[in-house]
Write an enzyme that holds these catalytic residues in place. Structure first.
Site, PDB file in Angstrom:
ATOM      1  N   LYS A  66      37.080  43.491  39.425  1.00  0.00           N
ATOM      2  CA  LYS A  66      38.166  44.196  38.731  1.00  0.00           C
ATOM      3  C   LYS A  66      37.922  45.698  38.617  1.00  0.00           C
ATOM      4  O   LYS A  66      38.849  46.486  38.604  1.00  0.00           O
ATOM      5  CB  LYS A  66      38.388  43.595  37.350  1.00  0.00           C
ATOM      6  CG  LYS A  66      39.117  42.254  37.411  1.00  0.00           C
ATOM      7  CD  LYS A  66      39.610  41.830  36.046  1.00  0.00           C
ATOM      8  CE  LYS A  66      40.496  40.598  36.141  1.00  0.00           C
ATOM      9  NZ  LYS A  66      39.711  39.364  36.409  1.00  0.00           N
ATOM     10  N   GLU A 104      47.364  45.643  29.756  1.00  0.00           N
ATOM     11  CA  GLU A 104      47.496  44.354  29.096  1.00  0.00           C
ATOM     12  C   GLU A 104      46.266  43.538  29.482  1.00  0.00           C
ATOM     13  O   GLU A 104      45.645  43.783  30.514  1.00  0.00           O
ATOM     14  CB  GLU A 104      48.760  43.635  29.579  1.00  0.00           C
ATOM     15  CG  GLU A 104      48.586  42.831  30.873  1.00  0.00           C
ATOM     16  CD  GLU A 104      48.195  43.669  32.082  1.00  0.00           C
ATOM     17  OE1 GLU A 104      48.505  44.869  32.118  1.00  0.00           O
ATOM     18  OE2 GLU A 104      47.563  43.104  33.006  1.00  0.00           O
ATOM     19  N   SER A 109      33.761  36.587  43.467  1.00  0.00           N
ATOM     20  CA  SER A 109      34.507  37.641  42.760  1.00  0.00           C
ATOM     21  C   SER A 109      33.821  38.127  41.484  1.00  0.00           C
ATOM     22  O   SER A 109      34.002  39.270  41.074  1.00  0.00           O
ATOM     23  CB  SER A 109      35.917  37.160  42.438  1.00  0.00           C
ATOM     24  OG  SER A 109      35.892  35.942  41.715  1.00  0.00           O
TER      25      SER A 109
HETATM   26  C1  LIG Z   1      40.248  38.141  36.932  1.00  0.00           C
HETATM   27  C2  LIG Z   1      39.349  37.410  37.837  1.00  0.00           C
HETATM   28  C3  LIG Z   1      39.847  36.652  38.925  1.00  0.00           C
HETATM   29  C4  LIG Z   1      41.298  36.432  39.186  1.00  0.00           C
HETATM   30  O1  LIG Z   1      42.046  37.580  39.463  1.00  0.00           O
HETATM   31  P1  LIG Z   1      42.571  37.915  40.920  1.00  0.00           P
HETATM   32  O2  LIG Z   1      43.507  39.043  40.692  1.00  0.00           O
HETATM   33  O3  LIG Z   1      43.242  36.702  41.478  1.00  0.00           O
HETATM   34  O4  LIG Z   1      41.396  38.302  41.736  1.00  0.00           O
HETATM   35  C5  LIG Z   1      38.930  36.040  39.784  1.00  0.00           C
HETATM   36  N1  LIG Z   1      37.604  36.156  39.578  1.00  0.00           N
HETATM   37  C6  LIG Z   1      37.088  36.859  38.548  1.00  0.00           C
HETATM   38  C7  LIG Z   1      35.626  36.918  38.387  1.00  0.00           C
HETATM   39  C8  LIG Z   1      37.944  37.511  37.653  1.00  0.00           C
HETATM   40  O5  LIG Z   1      37.428  38.203  36.639  1.00  0.00           O
END
Ligand SMILES: *Cc1c(COP(=O)(O)O)cnc(C)c1O
Length: 403
Positions: free
Chosen positions: A87, A109, A376
Protein backbone atom coordinates in the site's frame (compact mmCIF):
# COMPACT_ATOMS: atom_id res chain seq x y z
CA UNK A 1 -2.69 2.95 -22.97
CA UNK A 2 -2.18 5.52 -20.23
CA UNK A 3 -4.83 8.00 -21.30
CA UNK A 4 -7.85 5.76 -21.61
CA UNK A 5 -10.44 8.40 -20.60
CA UNK A 6 -11.01 6.31 -17.53
CA UNK A 7 -12.50 3.30 -19.30
CA UNK A 8 -11.31 -0.29 -19.49
CA UNK A 9 -13.70 -1.74 -22.03
CA UNK A 10 -17.12 -0.91 -20.58
CA UNK A 11 -15.78 -0.61 -17.01
CA UNK A 12 -14.58 2.38 -15.00
CA UNK A 13 -15.79 5.90 -15.73
CA UNK A 14 -16.90 8.73 -13.44
CA UNK A 15 -20.39 8.29 -11.96
CA UNK A 16 -20.46 11.11 -9.39
CA UNK A 17 -22.31 14.41 -8.87
CA UNK A 18 -21.19 17.43 -10.92
CA UNK A 19 -19.19 19.29 -8.19
CA UNK A 20 -17.09 16.19 -7.53
CA UNK A 21 -16.50 15.77 -11.28
CA UNK A 22 -14.77 19.14 -11.37
CA UNK A 23 -12.54 18.26 -8.45
CA UNK A 24 -11.62 14.91 -10.03
CA UNK A 25 -10.77 16.69 -13.28
CA UNK A 26 -8.12 18.71 -11.48
CA UNK A 27 -6.58 15.51 -10.07
CA UNK A 28 -6.69 13.89 -13.53
CA UNK A 29 -5.00 16.81 -15.28
CA UNK A 30 -2.24 16.98 -12.65
CA UNK A 31 -1.71 13.23 -12.71
CA UNK A 32 -1.24 13.12 -16.48
CA UNK A 33 1.08 16.10 -16.30
CA UNK A 34 3.37 14.82 -13.55
CA UNK A 35 3.44 11.13 -14.44
CA UNK A 36 5.48 12.14 -17.51
CA UNK A 37 7.56 14.78 -15.75
CA UNK A 38 11.15 13.49 -15.34
CA UNK A 39 11.66 15.50 -12.13
CA UNK A 40 8.52 14.04 -10.52
CA UNK A 41 9.57 10.52 -11.55
CA UNK A 42 13.05 11.11 -10.16
CA UNK A 43 11.60 12.19 -6.81
CA UNK A 44 9.27 9.16 -6.77
CA UNK A 45 12.21 6.88 -7.46
CA UNK A 46 14.19 8.45 -4.63
CA UNK A 47 11.50 7.67 -2.05
CA UNK A 48 10.88 4.19 -3.47
CA UNK A 49 14.52 3.38 -2.86
CA UNK A 50 15.39 5.37 0.28
CA UNK A 51 12.12 5.18 2.19
CA UNK A 52 10.19 2.10 1.04
CA UNK A 53 13.39 0.09 0.59
CA UNK A 54 12.93 -0.91 -3.04
CA UNK A 55 13.79 -2.86 -4.96
CA UNK A 56 12.60 -5.76 -2.86
CA UNK A 57 13.65 -9.35 -3.68
CA UNK A 58 12.09 -11.85 -6.02
CA UNK A 59 12.68 -14.86 -3.82
CA UNK A 60 12.80 -18.50 -4.98
CA UNK A 61 11.00 -20.55 -2.33
CA UNK A 62 13.16 -23.65 -2.61
CA UNK A 63 11.83 -25.62 0.34
CA UNK A 64 8.23 -24.98 -0.60
CA UNK A 65 8.91 -25.82 -4.25
CA UNK A 66 10.59 -29.06 -3.27
CA UNK A 67 7.79 -29.99 -0.90
CA UNK A 68 5.09 -29.41 -3.54
CA UNK A 69 7.14 -31.14 -6.23
CA UNK A 70 5.94 -29.18 -9.26
CA UNK A 71 6.55 -25.74 -10.74
CA UNK A 72 9.11 -23.37 -9.22
CA UNK A 73 7.49 -20.86 -6.87
CA UNK A 74 8.91 -17.34 -6.62
CA UNK A 75 7.64 -14.67 -4.21
CA UNK A 76 7.70 -10.96 -4.96
CA UNK A 77 8.47 -9.64 -1.49
CA UNK A 78 6.19 -6.62 -1.03
CA UNK A 79 5.99 -7.77 2.61
CA UNK A 80 9.52 -6.39 3.07
CA UNK A 81 8.51 -2.80 2.24
CA UNK A 82 8.47 -0.19 4.99
CA UNK A 83 5.09 -0.55 6.78
CA UNK A 84 4.88 -4.16 5.64
CA UNK A 85 2.81 -4.18 2.46
CA UNK A 86 2.37 -2.82 -1.06
CA UNK A 87 0.00 0.00 0.00
CA UNK A 88 2.91 2.38 0.67
CA UNK A 89 3.85 2.35 -3.07
CA UNK A 90 0.59 4.08 -3.89
CA UNK A 91 0.48 6.31 -0.81
CA UNK A 92 3.92 7.79 -1.59
CA UNK A 93 2.97 8.36 -5.24
CA UNK A 94 -0.28 10.15 -4.48
CA UNK A 95 1.23 12.21 -1.64
CA UNK A 96 4.00 13.44 -3.96
CA UNK A 97 1.36 14.35 -6.53
CA UNK A 98 -0.63 16.23 -3.87
CA UNK A 99 2.52 18.14 -2.92
CA UNK A 100 3.11 19.17 -6.55
CA UNK A 101 -0.52 20.33 -6.74
CA UNK A 102 0.15 22.60 -3.77
CA UNK A 103 -2.23 20.73 -1.43
CA UNK A 104 -1.39 20.89 2.26
CA UNK A 105 -4.06 18.55 3.60
CA UNK A 106 -4.61 14.85 2.88
CA UNK A 107 -7.78 12.91 3.57
CA UNK A 108 -8.46 9.20 3.18
CA UNK A 109 -10.99 6.54 4.05
CA UNK A 110 -10.05 3.28 5.69
CA UNK A 111 -11.86 0.05 6.56
CA UNK A 112 -9.52 -2.23 8.47
CA UNK A 113 -7.07 0.63 8.89
CA UNK A 114 -4.19 -0.52 6.69
CA UNK A 115 -4.68 2.20 4.09
CA UNK A 116 -5.17 4.74 6.89
CA UNK A 117 -1.82 3.74 8.38
CA UNK A 118 -0.04 3.98 5.00
CA UNK A 119 -1.58 7.42 4.44
CA UNK A 120 -0.72 8.66 7.95
CA UNK A 121 2.85 7.42 7.37
CA UNK A 122 3.42 9.45 4.19
CA UNK A 123 1.76 12.51 5.72
CA UNK A 124 4.24 12.36 8.60
CA UNK A 125 7.05 11.92 6.07
CA UNK A 126 6.04 14.99 4.08
CA UNK A 127 4.71 17.11 6.96
CA UNK A 128 1.15 17.21 5.66
CA UNK A 129 -2.06 17.55 7.65
CA UNK A 130 -3.86 14.18 7.72
CA UNK A 131 -7.50 13.30 8.35
CA UNK A 132 -8.70 9.69 8.16
CA UNK A 133 -12.38 8.79 7.99
CA UNK A 134 -13.25 5.43 9.49
CA UNK A 135 -16.61 3.85 10.26
CA UNK A 136 -17.23 3.96 14.02
CA UNK A 137 -17.70 0.19 14.12
CA UNK A 138 -14.36 -0.26 12.37
CA UNK A 139 -12.60 2.07 14.82
CA UNK A 140 -13.73 -0.27 17.62
CA UNK A 141 -12.72 -3.44 15.75
CA UNK A 142 -9.32 -2.01 14.81
CA UNK A 143 -8.28 -0.01 17.87
CA UNK A 144 -4.60 -0.72 17.41
CA UNK A 145 -4.61 0.72 13.88
CA UNK A 146 -6.46 3.81 15.13
CA UNK A 147 -3.68 4.27 17.70
CA UNK A 148 -1.01 3.73 15.01
CA UNK A 149 -2.55 6.47 12.88
CA UNK A 150 -2.69 8.80 15.89
CA UNK A 151 0.94 8.02 16.77
CA UNK A 152 1.82 9.09 13.24
CA UNK A 153 0.04 12.40 13.77
CA UNK A 154 -3.24 11.75 11.93
CA UNK A 155 -6.71 12.78 13.05
CA UNK A 156 -9.09 9.79 12.92
CA UNK A 157 -12.75 10.73 12.54
CA UNK A 158 -15.24 7.98 13.43
CA UNK A 159 -18.20 8.04 11.01
CA UNK A 160 -21.51 7.26 12.69
CA UNK A 161 -23.90 7.64 9.74
CA UNK A 162 -25.46 4.69 7.87
CA UNK A 163 -23.91 1.35 8.83
CA UNK A 164 -20.85 3.11 10.37
CA UNK A 165 -18.47 1.06 8.20
CA UNK A 166 -16.30 1.55 5.10
CA UNK A 167 -19.04 2.69 2.73
CA UNK A 168 -20.02 5.53 5.06
CA UNK A 169 -16.37 6.47 5.57
CA UNK A 170 -16.05 6.77 1.75
CA UNK A 171 -19.09 9.05 1.62
CA UNK A 172 -17.75 11.25 4.43
CA UNK A 173 -14.34 11.52 2.74
CA UNK A 174 -15.89 12.42 -0.63
CA UNK A 175 -18.02 15.05 1.07
CA UNK A 176 -14.95 16.58 2.74
CA UNK A 177 -13.12 16.50 -0.62
CA UNK A 178 -15.82 18.50 -2.39
CA UNK A 179 -16.09 21.02 0.50
CA UNK A 180 -12.35 21.59 0.86
CA UNK A 181 -10.97 20.88 -2.63
CA UNK A 182 -8.89 24.06 -2.62
CA UNK A 183 -6.28 22.79 -0.15
CA UNK A 184 -7.22 19.09 0.17
CA UNK A 185 -6.24 15.92 -1.71
CA UNK A 186 -8.15 12.64 -1.41
CA UNK A 187 -5.68 9.76 -1.24
CA UNK A 188 -7.53 6.62 -2.37
CA UNK A 189 -6.21 3.23 -1.33
CA UNK A 190 -6.95 0.72 -4.08
CA UNK A 191 -7.38 0.53 -7.87
CA UNK A 192 -11.07 1.44 -7.53
CA UNK A 193 -13.26 4.56 -7.47
CA UNK A 194 -13.95 7.06 -10.23
CA UNK A 195 -11.33 7.99 -12.84
CA UNK A 196 -8.45 8.89 -12.51
CA UNK A 197 -7.94 6.74 -9.38
CA UNK A 198 -7.87 3.23 -10.93
CA UNK A 199 -5.33 4.33 -13.55
CA UNK A 200 -3.31 6.38 -11.07
CA UNK A 201 -3.12 3.62 -8.45
CA UNK A 202 -2.18 1.13 -11.19
CA UNK A 203 0.69 3.36 -12.31
CA UNK A 204 2.06 3.73 -8.77
CA UNK A 205 1.75 -0.02 -8.09
CA UNK A 206 3.22 -1.14 -11.45
CA UNK A 207 6.68 -0.94 -9.91
CA UNK A 208 5.85 -4.43 -8.53
CA UNK A 209 5.50 -6.04 -11.95
CA UNK A 210 8.25 -3.96 -13.54
CA UNK A 211 10.78 -5.16 -10.97
CA UNK A 212 9.51 -8.75 -11.01
CA UNK A 213 9.75 -8.90 -14.81
CA UNK A 214 13.36 -7.71 -14.82
CA UNK A 215 14.31 -9.92 -11.88
CA UNK A 216 12.93 -13.14 -13.37
CA UNK A 217 14.63 -12.43 -16.71
CA UNK A 218 17.90 -12.01 -14.86
CA UNK A 219 17.46 -15.08 -12.65
CA UNK A 220 15.87 -17.51 -15.10
CA UNK A 221 16.53 -15.97 -18.51
CA UNK A 222 12.84 -16.25 -19.35
CA UNK A 223 9.43 -14.98 -18.37
CA UNK A 224 7.25 -16.86 -15.86
CA UNK A 225 4.48 -19.21 -16.98
CA UNK A 226 2.05 -17.86 -14.39
CA UNK A 227 1.70 -14.76 -12.23
CA UNK A 228 -0.65 -14.91 -9.25
CA UNK A 229 -1.96 -12.28 -6.81
CA UNK A 230 -4.84 -11.81 -4.38
CA UNK A 231 -7.61 -9.40 -5.35
CA UNK A 232 -9.46 -7.15 -2.92
CA UNK A 233 -9.93 -3.84 -4.70
CA UNK A 234 -7.19 -5.10 -6.97
CA UNK A 235 -4.20 -2.78 -6.49
CA UNK A 236 -1.43 -5.25 -5.66
CA UNK A 237 -2.69 -7.57 -8.38
CA UNK A 238 -2.89 -4.95 -11.13
CA UNK A 239 0.55 -3.68 -10.06
CA UNK A 240 1.99 -7.13 -10.75
CA UNK A 241 -0.16 -7.92 -13.80
CA UNK A 242 -0.03 -4.75 -15.86
CA UNK A 243 3.65 -4.87 -16.87
CA UNK A 244 3.04 -8.44 -18.18
CA UNK A 245 -0.11 -7.51 -20.12
CA UNK A 246 1.56 -7.74 -23.54
CA UNK A 247 3.48 -10.93 -22.70
CA UNK A 248 0.70 -13.13 -24.01
CA UNK A 249 2.39 -16.39 -23.01
CA UNK A 250 2.32 -15.35 -19.34
CA UNK A 251 -0.91 -16.58 -17.75
CA UNK A 252 -2.47 -14.20 -15.24
CA UNK A 253 -4.49 -15.39 -12.25
CA UNK A 254 -6.27 -13.24 -9.67
CA UNK A 255 -7.39 -14.89 -6.44
CA UNK A 256 -10.54 -13.67 -4.72
CA UNK A 257 -11.73 -14.41 -1.17
CA UNK A 258 -14.32 -17.21 -1.12
CA UNK A 259 -14.72 -16.69 2.66
CA UNK A 260 -16.87 -19.47 4.09
CA UNK A 261 -17.66 -20.78 0.59
CA UNK A 262 -18.96 -19.48 -2.75
CA UNK A 263 -22.29 -21.20 -2.12
CA UNK A 264 -22.80 -19.18 1.09
CA UNK A 265 -23.52 -15.43 1.42
CA UNK A 266 -20.24 -15.01 3.29
CA UNK A 267 -17.60 -14.26 0.67
CA UNK A 268 -16.32 -11.26 -1.28
CA UNK A 269 -15.70 -12.81 -4.71
CA UNK A 270 -16.92 -9.90 -6.87
CA UNK A 271 -15.50 -11.15 -10.17
CA UNK A 272 -16.42 -14.79 -9.61
CA UNK A 273 -19.97 -14.26 -8.37
CA UNK A 274 -20.83 -10.62 -9.14
CA UNK A 275 -22.49 -8.86 -12.05
CA UNK A 276 -21.65 -5.55 -13.77
CA UNK A 277 -22.97 -2.53 -11.88
CA UNK A 278 -22.03 0.87 -10.49
CA UNK A 279 -20.67 1.37 -6.98
CA UNK A 280 -18.60 4.17 -5.39
CA UNK A 281 -18.66 6.17 -8.63
CA UNK A 282 -17.44 3.60 -11.18
CA UNK A 283 -18.59 0.54 -13.12
CA UNK A 284 -17.23 -2.90 -12.27
CA UNK A 285 -18.24 -6.43 -11.33
CA UNK A 286 -19.99 -6.10 -8.01
CA UNK A 287 -21.94 -8.12 -5.48
CA UNK A 288 -25.24 -6.25 -5.46
CA UNK A 289 -28.87 -6.77 -4.57
CA UNK A 290 -31.80 -6.32 -6.98
CA UNK A 291 -31.78 -2.55 -6.35
CA UNK A 292 -28.11 -2.34 -7.27
CA UNK A 293 -27.06 -1.73 -3.65
CA UNK A 294 -23.79 -3.36 -2.55
CA UNK A 295 -24.38 -6.61 -0.60
CA UNK A 296 -22.68 -7.24 2.74
CA UNK A 297 -19.43 -9.10 2.07
CA UNK A 298 -17.11 -11.19 4.20
CA UNK A 299 -13.55 -12.48 4.30
CA UNK A 300 -11.34 -13.28 7.29
CA UNK A 301 -8.80 -11.06 5.51
CA UNK A 302 -10.00 -7.52 6.22
CA UNK A 303 -8.15 -6.13 3.18
CA UNK A 304 -10.10 -8.35 0.77
CA UNK A 305 -13.50 -7.49 2.19
CA UNK A 306 -14.89 -5.21 -0.59
CA UNK A 307 -18.12 -5.64 -2.64
CA UNK A 308 -16.58 -4.38 -5.90
CA UNK A 309 -13.30 -4.68 -7.76
CA UNK A 310 -11.11 -2.47 -9.95
CA UNK A 311 -12.43 -1.76 -13.47
CA UNK A 312 -9.23 -2.98 -15.10
CA UNK A 313 -9.70 -6.43 -13.55
CA UNK A 314 -13.33 -6.41 -14.71
CA UNK A 315 -12.00 -5.82 -18.22
CA UNK A 316 -9.24 -8.44 -17.92
CA UNK A 317 -11.93 -10.95 -16.95
CA UNK A 318 -14.28 -10.17 -19.84
CA UNK A 319 -11.47 -10.02 -22.40
CA UNK A 320 -10.06 -13.33 -21.16
CA UNK A 321 -6.59 -11.86 -20.47
CA UNK A 322 -6.77 -13.04 -16.87
CA UNK A 323 -8.55 -15.81 -14.98
CA UNK A 324 -10.08 -15.18 -11.59
CA UNK A 325 -10.45 -17.96 -9.04
CA UNK A 326 -11.50 -18.01 -5.39
CA UNK A 327 -9.95 -19.49 -2.26
CA UNK A 328 -11.76 -20.04 1.07
CA UNK A 329 -10.67 -18.83 4.53
CA UNK A 330 -9.80 -22.41 5.38
CA UNK A 331 -7.56 -22.93 2.34
CA UNK A 332 -5.85 -19.58 2.93
CA UNK A 333 -5.20 -20.45 6.58
CA UNK A 334 -3.61 -23.72 5.53
CA UNK A 335 -1.27 -21.80 3.22
CA UNK A 336 -0.60 -19.25 6.01
CA UNK A 337 0.66 -22.07 8.24
CA UNK A 338 2.49 -23.87 5.46
CA UNK A 339 4.46 -20.83 4.33
CA UNK A 340 5.30 -19.91 7.93
CA UNK A 341 6.75 -23.36 8.65
CA UNK A 342 8.33 -24.12 5.29
CA UNK A 343 9.98 -20.80 4.47
CA UNK A 344 9.97 -18.77 7.71
CA UNK A 345 7.69 -16.20 6.12
CA UNK A 346 4.43 -15.30 7.89
CA UNK A 347 2.27 -13.83 5.12
CA UNK A 348 -0.63 -11.41 5.47
CA UNK A 349 -3.96 -13.29 5.45
CA UNK A 350 -4.73 -11.49 2.18
CA UNK A 351 -1.52 -12.73 0.55
CA UNK A 352 -2.14 -16.24 1.91
CA UNK A 353 -5.04 -16.51 -0.58
CA UNK A 354 -2.61 -16.12 -3.49
CA UNK A 355 -0.16 -18.53 -1.86
CA UNK A 356 -2.90 -21.15 -1.43
CA UNK A 357 -3.84 -21.07 -5.09
CA UNK A 358 -0.21 -21.06 -6.24
CA UNK A 359 0.52 -24.19 -4.19
CA UNK A 360 -2.44 -25.98 -5.75
CA UNK A 361 -1.39 -24.84 -9.23
CA UNK A 362 2.30 -25.71 -8.79
CA UNK A 363 1.47 -29.28 -7.83
CA UNK A 364 -0.15 -29.85 -11.24
CA UNK A 365 2.64 -28.29 -13.33
CA UNK A 366 5.96 -29.67 -14.60
CA UNK A 367 9.17 -28.72 -12.78
CA UNK A 368 10.41 -26.44 -15.56
CA UNK A 369 7.40 -24.14 -15.12
CA UNK A 370 7.69 -20.90 -13.13
CA UNK A 371 5.06 -19.18 -10.97
CA UNK A 372 5.50 -15.69 -9.51
CA UNK A 373 3.26 -14.99 -6.52
CA UNK A 374 2.82 -11.50 -5.13
CA UNK A 375 3.39 -11.58 -1.39
CA UNK A 376 1.44 -8.35 -0.88
CA UNK A 377 2.10 -8.02 2.84
CA UNK A 378 3.48 -9.53 6.02
CA UNK A 379 1.36 -11.28 8.61
CA UNK A 380 2.44 -9.48 11.79
CA UNK A 381 -0.88 -7.62 11.80
CA UNK A 382 -2.77 -10.93 11.66
CA UNK A 383 -1.13 -13.15 14.27
CA UNK A 384 -3.49 -12.18 17.12
CA UNK A 385 -6.52 -12.90 14.89
CA UNK A 386 -5.11 -16.28 13.84
CA UNK A 387 -4.40 -17.15 17.47
CA UNK A 388 -8.06 -16.45 18.31
CA UNK A 389 -9.21 -18.56 15.35
CA UNK A 390 -7.07 -21.49 16.53
CA UNK A 391 -8.51 -21.20 20.04
CA UNK A 392 -12.10 -20.97 18.80
CA UNK A 393 -12.05 -23.63 16.09
CA UNK A 394 -10.55 -27.09 16.36
CA UNK A 395 -10.37 -27.55 12.60
CA UNK A 396 -8.06 -24.53 12.43
CA UNK A 397 -5.86 -25.95 15.19
CA UNK A 398 -5.73 -29.21 13.19
CA UNK A 399 -4.50 -27.36 10.12
CA UNK A 400 -1.55 -25.99 12.08
CA UNK A 401 -0.72 -29.31 13.72
CA UNK A 402 -0.60 -31.05 10.34
CA UNK A 403 2.14 -28.76 9.04
C1 LIG B 1 -5.10 -4.01 1.46
C2 LIG B 1 -4.38 -5.26 1.20
C3 LIG B 1 -4.74 -6.11 0.12
C4 LIG B 1 -5.93 -5.88 -0.75
O1 LIG B 1 -5.91 -4.70 -1.50
P1 LIG B 1 -5.66 -4.71 -3.07
O2 LIG B 1 -5.99 -3.32 -3.46
O3 LIG B 1 -6.56 -5.72 -3.70
O4 LIG B 1 -4.24 -5.04 -3.29
C5 LIG B 1 -3.96 -7.25 -0.11
N1 LIG B 1 -2.91 -7.54 0.67
C6 LIG B 1 -2.54 -6.76 1.71
C7 LIG B 1 -1.38 -7.16 2.52
C8 LIG B 1 -3.26 -5.60 2.00
O5 LIG B 1 -2.88 -4.83 3.02
Amino acid sequence: MLNNNGYFGEFGGVFVPEPLKNVLKEVEDSFYKYIEDPEFLEELKFYQKQYIGRENPLYLAERLTEKIGGAKIYFKREDLNHTGAHKINNAIGQALLAKRMGKKRIIAETGAGQHGVATATVCALFGMDCTIYMGEIDTKRQQLNVFRMELLGAKVIPVTSGTATLKDAVDAALNDFVQNAEDTFYLLGSAVGPHPYPTMVREFQSIIGEEAREQILEMEGKLPDYIVACVGGGSNAIGLFHPFFNDKAVKIIGVEPAGKGLDTQEHAASLTKGTPGIIHGFKCYTLQDEQGEPLPVYSMAAGLDYPGVGPEHSYYKDSGRADYVAVTDHEALKAFFELSRTEGIIPALESAHAVAYAIKLASKLPKDNIIIVNLSGRGDKDVAQVKDMIEEDETVADLLNKQ
